[in-house]
Design a protein around this motif. Structure first.
Motif, mmCIF file in Angstrom:
data_model
loop_
_atom_site.group_PDB
_atom_site.id
_atom_site.type_symbol
_atom_site.label_atom_id
_atom_site.label_comp_id
_atom_site.label_asym_id
_atom_site.label_seq_id
_atom_site.Cartn_x
_atom_site.Cartn_y
_atom_site.Cartn_z
ATOM 1 N N ALA A 174 101.048 0.706 -2.157
ATOM 2 C CA ALA A 174 102.448 0.813 -1.753
ATOM 3 C C ALA A 174 102.702 0.006 -0.484
ATOM 4 N N LEU A 175 101.801 0.104 0.481
ATOM 5 C CA LEU A 175 101.966 -0.657 1.714
ATOM 6 C C LEU A 175 101.921 -2.160 1.435
ATOM 7 N N ALA A 176 101.015 -2.584 0.567
ATOM 8 C CA ALA A 176 100.928 -4.007 0.224
ATOM 9 C C ALA A 176 102.220 -4.480 -0.445
ATOM 10 N N MET A 177 102.787 -3.661 -1.336
ATOM 11 C CA MET A 177 104.038 -4.038 -2.012
ATOM 12 C C MET A 177 105.186 -4.155 -1.009
ATOM 13 N N VAL A 178 105.236 -3.234 -0.047
ATOM 14 C CA VAL A 178 106.308 -3.265 0.944
ATOM 15 C C VAL A 178 106.154 -4.473 1.867
ATOM 16 N N LYS A 179 104.919 -4.838 2.185
ATOM 17 C CA LYS A 179 104.717 -6.014 3.036
ATOM 18 C C LYS A 179 105.115 -7.301 2.320
ATOM 19 N N VAL A 180 104.872 -7.363 1.010
ATOM 20 C CA VAL A 180 105.265 -8.537 0.234
ATOM 21 C C VAL A 180 106.778 -8.570 0.049
ATOM 22 N N PRO A 190 109.726 -6.171 1.439
ATOM 23 C CA PRO A 190 110.238 -4.996 2.154
ATOM 24 C C PRO A 190 111.478 -4.365 1.526
ATOM 25 N N SER A 191 112.280 -5.154 0.841
ATOM 26 C CA SER A 191 113.510 -4.601 0.264
ATOM 27 C C SER A 191 113.238 -3.589 -0.849
ATOM 28 N N THR A 192 111.974 -3.446 -1.283
ATOM 29 C CA THR A 192 111.673 -2.410 -2.277
ATOM 30 C C THR A 192 112.030 -1.028 -1.745
ATOM 31 N N LEU A 193 112.038 -0.872 -0.423
ATOM 32 C CA LEU A 193 112.382 0.427 0.152
ATOM 33 C C LEU A 193 113.870 0.738 0.014
ATOM 34 N N ARG A 194 114.662 -0.246 -0.374
ATOM 35 C CA ARG A 194 116.088 -0.036 -0.590
ATOM 36 C C ARG A 194 116.406 0.355 -2.027
ATOM 37 N N PHE A 195 115.453 0.219 -2.930
ATOM 38 C CA PHE A 195 115.705 0.490 -4.338
ATOM 39 C C PHE A 195 115.932 1.980 -4.574
ATOM 40 N N ASN A 196 116.411 2.309 -5.758
ATOM 41 C CA ASN A 196 116.665 3.692 -6.150
ATOM 42 C C ASN A 196 115.347 4.339 -6.573
ATOM 43 N N SER A 197 114.823 5.209 -5.751
ATOM 44 C CA SER A 197 113.520 5.828 -6.032
ATOM 45 C C SER A 197 113.543 6.735 -7.263
ATOM 46 N N GLU A 198 114.724 7.143 -7.697
ATOM 47 C CA GLU A 198 114.823 7.962 -8.904
ATOM 48 C C GLU A 198 114.402 7.169 -10.141
ATOM 49 N N ASN A 208 104.326 -7.833 -8.985
ATOM 50 C CA ASN A 208 105.736 -8.146 -8.831
ATOM 51 C C ASN A 208 106.495 -6.894 -8.403
ATOM 52 N N PRO A 209 106.495 -6.591 -7.093
ATOM 53 C CA PRO A 209 107.164 -5.375 -6.613
ATOM 54 C C PRO A 209 108.655 -5.327 -6.924
ATOM 55 N N GLY A 210 109.251 -6.460 -7.247
ATOM 56 C CA GLY A 210 110.656 -6.468 -7.626
ATOM 57 C C GLY A 210 110.934 -5.643 -8.864
ATOM 58 N N LEU A 211 109.901 -5.378 -9.666
ATOM 59 C CA LEU A 211 110.070 -4.535 -10.845
ATOM 60 C C LEU A 211 110.443 -3.105 -10.471
ATOM 61 N N LEU A 212 110.195 -2.717 -9.237
ATOM 62 C CA LEU A 212 110.615 -1.382 -8.795
ATOM 63 C C LEU A 212 112.137 -1.251 -8.814
ATOM 64 N N GLY A 213 112.838 -2.377 -8.830
ATOM 65 C CA GLY A 213 114.294 -2.368 -8.855
ATOM 66 C C GLY A 213 114.898 -2.348 -10.250
ATOM 67 N N VAL A 214 114.057 -2.302 -11.267
ATOM 68 C CA VAL A 214 114.544 -2.313 -12.647
ATOM 69 C C VAL A 214 115.090 -0.943 -13.020
ATOM 70 N N ASN A 215 116.193 -0.949 -13.750
ATOM 71 C CA ASN A 215 116.778 0.281 -14.258
ATOM 72 C C ASN A 215 115.937 0.757 -15.442
ATOM 73 N N ILE A 227 110.456 -10.830 -17.188
ATOM 74 C CA ILE A 227 110.845 -10.522 -15.806
ATOM 75 C C ILE A 227 109.611 -10.536 -14.913
ATOM 76 N N ALA A 228 108.533 -9.947 -15.390
ATOM 77 C CA ALA A 228 107.307 -9.897 -14.591
ATOM 78 C C ALA A 228 106.748 -11.288 -14.352
ATOM 79 N N LEU A 229 106.825 -12.144 -15.357
ATOM 80 C CA LEU A 229 106.307 -13.499 -15.193
ATOM 81 C C LEU A 229 107.218 -14.357 -14.320
ATOM 82 N N ALA A 230 108.507 -14.268 -14.556
ATOM 83 C CA ALA A 230 109.451 -15.101 -13.815
ATOM 84 C C ALA A 230 109.707 -14.555 -12.419
ATOM 85 N N GLY A 231 109.509 -13.290 -12.246
ATOM 86 C CA GLY A 231 109.761 -12.671 -10.949
ATOM 87 C C GLY A 231 111.187 -12.180 -10.840
ATOM 88 N N ASN A 232 111.415 -11.433 -9.831
ATOM 89 C CA ASN A 232 112.732 -10.886 -9.550
ATOM 90 C C ASN A 232 113.547 -11.943 -8.829
#
Length: 154
Positions: A74-80, A82-90, A115-122, A135-140
């Motif tokens: 989790a720390l590594a994903m946030v360092k790569v 940081p905006s993952t902390l703004r996503f909807n944790s639900e 690809n931590p941007g996947l945390l933002g996927v609905n 999405i995982a290959l192309a990135g967020n």
């Protein structure tokens, strides 16, 4: 005298009410023991470069990522990203559950770590395995627009 009786009843009933889903909220899902906070929470918040955000929400989101993926991951994903902390944790757990059904737990977690941007996927979008792999290959998009891995050392 009446106030004392009311207070006594409230203090007796409220802890019981929490066990019936009427209070609390600090219980961990999936029946595991409650994990109040990741030991790496402070490090994650220090690496968060944005200002004027609700620290309680940021902490909640980091703790949820740490619960699902592990503290170090989790720390590594946030360092790569940081905006993952703004996503909807639900959305974090339903997405992971959907990807686990499709790819298995280890592959699903590895995909999100890469690809931590996947945390933002609905969660609704997770049913199409081909789309998620693209999405995982192309990135967020936001990840790359904000500088990708070269975002000022964050």
């Amino acid at each position: 005298m009446m106030k004392l009786l009311v207070l006594t009843i409230l203090y007796t009933v409220l802890p019981t009410a929490e066990g019936f889903g009427l209070g609390g909220g600090n219980k961990a899902r999936r029946g595991s023991a409650a994990k109040p906070s990741s030991p790496l929470l402070e490090d994650a918040l220090k690496s968060y470069p944005f200002v004027n955000d609700d620290k309680t929400k940021l902490a909640k989101n980091f703790n949820e990522i740490a619960r699902l993926y592990g503290d170090e991951e989790a720390l590594a994903m946030v360092k790569v990203m940081p905006s993952t902390l703004r996503f909807n944790s639900e959305n974090f757990e339903p997405c992971l559950e959907s990807w686990t059904e499709q790819f298995g737990l280890e592959k699903a977690q590895a995909m999100v770590r890469r690809n931590p941007g996947l945390l933002g996927v609905n969660p609704i979008q997770t049913k199409d395995a081909d789309a998620i792999l693209l999405i995982a290959l192309a990135g967020n998009r936001d990840f790359w627009v904000e500088g990708g891995f070269y975002n000022g050392g964050q």
